[in-house]
Design an enzyme around this catalytic site. Structure first.
Site, mmCIF file in Angstrom:
data_model
loop_
_atom_site.group_PDB
_atom_site.id
_atom_site.type_symbol
_atom_site.label_atom_id
_atom_site.label_comp_id
_atom_site.label_asym_id
_atom_site.label_seq_id
_atom_site.Cartn_x
_atom_site.Cartn_y
_atom_site.Cartn_z
ATOM 1 N N SER A 656 -8.556 16.809 -4.275
ATOM 2 C CA SER A 656 -9.772 16.798 -3.470
ATOM 3 C C SER A 656 -9.479 16.836 -1.973
ATOM 4 C CB SER A 656 -10.606 15.554 -3.795
ATOM 5 O OG SER A 656 -9.928 14.376 -3.419
ATOM 6 N N LYS A 699 -17.010 8.353 -1.476
ATOM 7 C CA LYS A 699 -16.343 8.895 -0.292
ATOM 8 C C LYS A 699 -17.290 8.924 0.913
ATOM 9 C CE LYS A 699 -13.146 11.804 -2.940
ATOM 10 N NZ LYS A 699 -12.798 13.186 -3.340
#
Length: 798
Positions: A656, A699
């Protein structure tokens, strides 16, 4: 980046799911929702119904799915509803085998009749104890017994009298004292004493010696038939006792035979019992001269040990088919066991010490087992497969086969097995068994596959609300408000990380209800309200938030370098997710890159020091493919570059961060700055397409918490893949900040979109001549790579 001219941030309404309040309110009022067993899972529901409905060999069921998804509860509830209309299975009863006690006999009976038979035999024992030994005190019996004794005594007396008459005719007296016969001479009508006999002359003494010897020989000849007479007398007495016992037992057994006239197995049992019972009664109750004669309690226990049936498995007529879950599937817990006791220092067992296992109790119904535990237990898996294949349940001790047990044990008749086994296990175990066990597919033909997520629709919402209402009632609360239910729906969507799918882990919702219940009771409320849920969520976040708070404090105090404003070259704020224990949280991480002349390629520092895991290393290696495809179509790709996740001291996995790493690399390559007010997450492929990643909500919230601490200025935000927009289920505080324009969330589809956004400069499109527009980011990247290639390869700069 409120004033960005490049990309438009997402509207606040796109950051949370659109919850259908009308459907929730309808389900809150409909009591039919309380009967829900499944939430969604149509595929699993259809497969389970099929597996339960097919009554054929090999159609056992494997329930596949993640733990804590409610598989067990859902499956058990569904099976119990399915079997409620099914008749109960038969009773299984073990009986004493009078011919071979080590091989107890098995009797199959209609439901409930096993316990009835036990009661009837128990009553029979009571009647026997009432009848005997009273029957032996009957005058008729006593007369016959006395006649037998007199007959023996008469024959004995006749033999003695004949010898006595002969002795008296020869002046010798016969004495019969204490079953001992002696002789003495008679002189002058009186028996002589030993002293007088000693005074006789030798001839007279010899005369009497010879005479007494002759009398003893005559006595021996007369009594030579005494043992035969005794045996005949004992046999007559034994036959009398048997006849008396039979006369007392016959009417008692006759009533039982009449009651069970239509059950051949019971009739055979009663007929086998008859002769053995007569012998037992005679030996136990008829003998008068036994020392340590047992009292009534001991007699009862002795008779029960011999004759009382052992109901291995019994059922009630009103019951349905059994549904058994064995949490600890050891060999004995599944297949039963034979218990032992110590009698005078010796190990002893009998048919009444046979105990059932889960397979016995589930016979005629359904058995639920955890597949992982079944595989781990020694001997269990192979024995279970054999029992299913053969349709026979034999009670063996596997330890005997390997010489671990030497004690004598029983060998009971095997039970006919008709059970549907439902294994609950993981996907990995299912595929492993398929690969390595040839019999697995033959025995477990039905797969029930539980989804990780459940699409939100009218039916699944109805079922979800119904399950929540049921759990609220189970928690001792009277009800739940509409707003609280909406919050639980949102919570489940957040756990699934999808705006249109519930999480299949319903146990997490139950956990939240239980924790909110605590706070509801603290406020003396009998209803679950939104406030209680919010308090419970905040409390849990605080309980599990020590690590995340410590990391945030390190950033606040400057120990970990993260900038949230300004620009920097070769530096990008990446986003990571950390999982500690049962909690996951997001935290920003600085990703840096340096580029210099050389031919080493893109070096992943994390991989070099063995902190980068395979997927992360793959993501970094893709960067070279992207650079070559994008910029080096007409010259060799030659450069030396390093990429690092700064101040990271643990293992890193996942791709990611590959988008952020590429932005940092291009910034270092072109010497163009990157805005530090934005953080970015996303993976890429070699063609520059941005791909979805996991943990996007954590996140975003991790970077938001840092920006909020430092002060929101309207320029800060997060860049995520466009395909992740459907996964946004953000906290209310983040949504409010976006709504006020203090924080922004951007979505990108390509690397060029991210470049334009983060570097505040057009990425640049390729013209028809195969060149990028002048002064665009891609233009500078091509030029720098071309110059490095010339220097490294010895060419001349243009």
């Amino acid at each position: 980046m409120k004033g960005s001219a490049y990309l438009t941030p997402l509207d606040a309404s796109a950051l949370t799911p659109k919850i259908n309040r009308r459907q929730i309110n309808q389900a809150l009022k409909d009591d039919e929702a309380l009967n829900t067993s499944f939430i969604g899972q149509e595929r699993a529901r259809e497969a389970l119904s099929f597996g339960l409905g097919v009554n054929a060999k090999g159609y056992n069921i494997y329930v596949m799915g993640e733990a804590a998804t409610g598989r067990f509860t859902l499956v058990k509830d569904h099976i119990e509803r399915h079997v409620s209309a099914l008749p109960p299975p038969e009773d299984w009863v073990y009986l004493n085998n009078f011919d071979e006690e080590r091989e107890p006999l098995l009797l199959r009976m209609a439901p409930g009749e096993g316990k009835t038979l036990v009661k009837d035999i128990s009553d029979l024992i009571d009647d026997l104890l009432d009848t005997f030994p009273a029957a032996f005190d009957n005058p008729g019996y006593q007369r016959q017994k006395s006649a037998i004794a007199r007959s023996f005594e008469r024959r004995y007396d006749e033999a003695i009298d004949a010898v006595e008459r002969y002795a008296q005719a020869h002046d010798v007296a016969l004495y019969d004292e204490s079953n001992s016969i002696t002789f003495a001479p008679i002189v002058n009508g009186k028996p002589v004493t030993d002293e007088e006999f000693a005074g006789f002359d030798d001839a007279k003494r010899k005369y009497f010696y010879d005479l007494i010897e002759e009398l003893e020989n005559r006595l021996t000849e007369s009594l030579i038939g005494l043992p035969v007479w005794k045996r005949e007398s004992s046999e007559k007495l034994r036959q009398l006792n048997k006849k008396t016992a039979e006369q007392g037992i016959r009417p008692l057994l006759k009533s039982l035979e009449h009651k069970y006239a239509d059950q051949l197995g019971v009739l055979k049992t009663l007929r086998r019992m008859r002769s053995h019972l007569v012998d037992t009664i005679v030996s136990l109750l008829a003998e008068e001269n036994k020392e340590d004669k047992p009292d009534e309690l001991d007699r009862r226990l002795y008779l029960e040990e011999l004759y009382l049936p052992n109901v291995l498995v019994g059922h009630h007529v009103e019951e349905g088919a059994p549904v058994i879950y064995e949490a600890n599937p050891t060999y004995q817990n599944l297949f039963g066991k034979i218990e032992y006791t110590n009698v005078h220092g010796s190990v002893y067992t009998n048919y009444r010490m046979i105990r059932p296992g889960a397979l016995h109790r589930a016979n005629g119904g359904y058995l639920l087992l955890d597949a992982d535990q079944v595989i781990e237990q020694p001997f269990v898996w192979d024995a279970l497969k054999l029992a299913i294949k053969s349709g026979s349940l034999k009670m063996d001790l596997p330890q005997q086969d390997v010489g671990m047990v030497n004690a004598i044990t029983l060998n009971p008749q095997p039970v006919d097995l008709n059970v549907k086994v439902i294994l609950l296990g993981s996907r990995d175990l299912y595929y492993t068994l398929q690969d390595y066990d040839d019999e697995f597919d033959e025995l477990f033909r039905v797969l029930v596959d539980f989804d990780y997520e459940i699409p939100v629709n009218r039916q699944s919402t109805f079922n979800f609300v119904g399950k929540v209402r049921h759990q609220v009632q189970e928690a001792g609360l009277k009800g739940i408000s509409s707003k609280a239910m909406q919050r639980l729906v949102e919570y489940s969507l957040r756990r699934a990380e999808h705006q249109e799918k519930f999480s299949a882990h319903f146990s997490e919702v139950i956990e939240l209800i239980q924790e909110a219940r605590y706070f509801a009771f603290q406020q003396q409320s009998s209803h679950l309200e939104l406030e209680h849920l919010e308090i419970a969520l905040s409390a849990k976040k605080r309980r599990t938030g020590r690590v995340s708070q410590a990391l945030l404090n390190d950033i606040k105090e400057g120990h970990v370098l993260i900038a949230t404003e300004g620009t920097a070259t070769g530096k990008v704020n990446g986003l990571t997710v950390l999982e500690v224990g049962g909690t996951a949280f997001g935290t920003p991480a600085r990703i840096t890159s340096t580029v210099y002349v050389g031919a080493s390629g893109v070096v992943d520092i994390e991989r070099e020091v063995e902190l980068g895991q395979p997927i992360h290393s793959k993501g970094v290696m893709l960067l070279t493919g992207y650079l070559g495809h994008k910029y080096a179509q007409h010259f060799p790709l030659t450069l030396s570059a390093n990429i690092a996740l700064e101040q990271s001291y643990g293992h890193i996995d996942g791709d990611s961060a590959s988008l952020a790493e590429l932005i940092a690399l291009i910034s270092a390559l072109t010497d163009l700055p990157v805005t530090q007010s934005l953080a970015v997450t996303g993976s890429i492929n070699q063609y520059g397409e941005v791909q979805a990643v996991g943990g996007v909500n954590e996140k975003i919230e991790g970077f938001f918490d840092l920006c909020q601490h430092r002060g929101l200025n309207g320029e800060q935000g997060v860049v995520i893949p466009k395909s992740n927009a459907i996964n946004l289920v953000l906290d209310k505080v983040v949504v409010d900040a976006v709504r006020k324009g203090l924080f922004s969330i951007y979505t990108v589809e390509t690397v060029d979109d991210a470049i334009t956004l983060l570097m505040q400069k057009e990425a640049g499109a390729m013209s028809s001549r195969g060149r990028y527009h002048k002064n665009s980011v891609n233009y500078h990247a091509v030029n720098r790579l071309y110059n490095i290639a010339l220097m490294v390869n010895g060419g001349e700069d243009e």
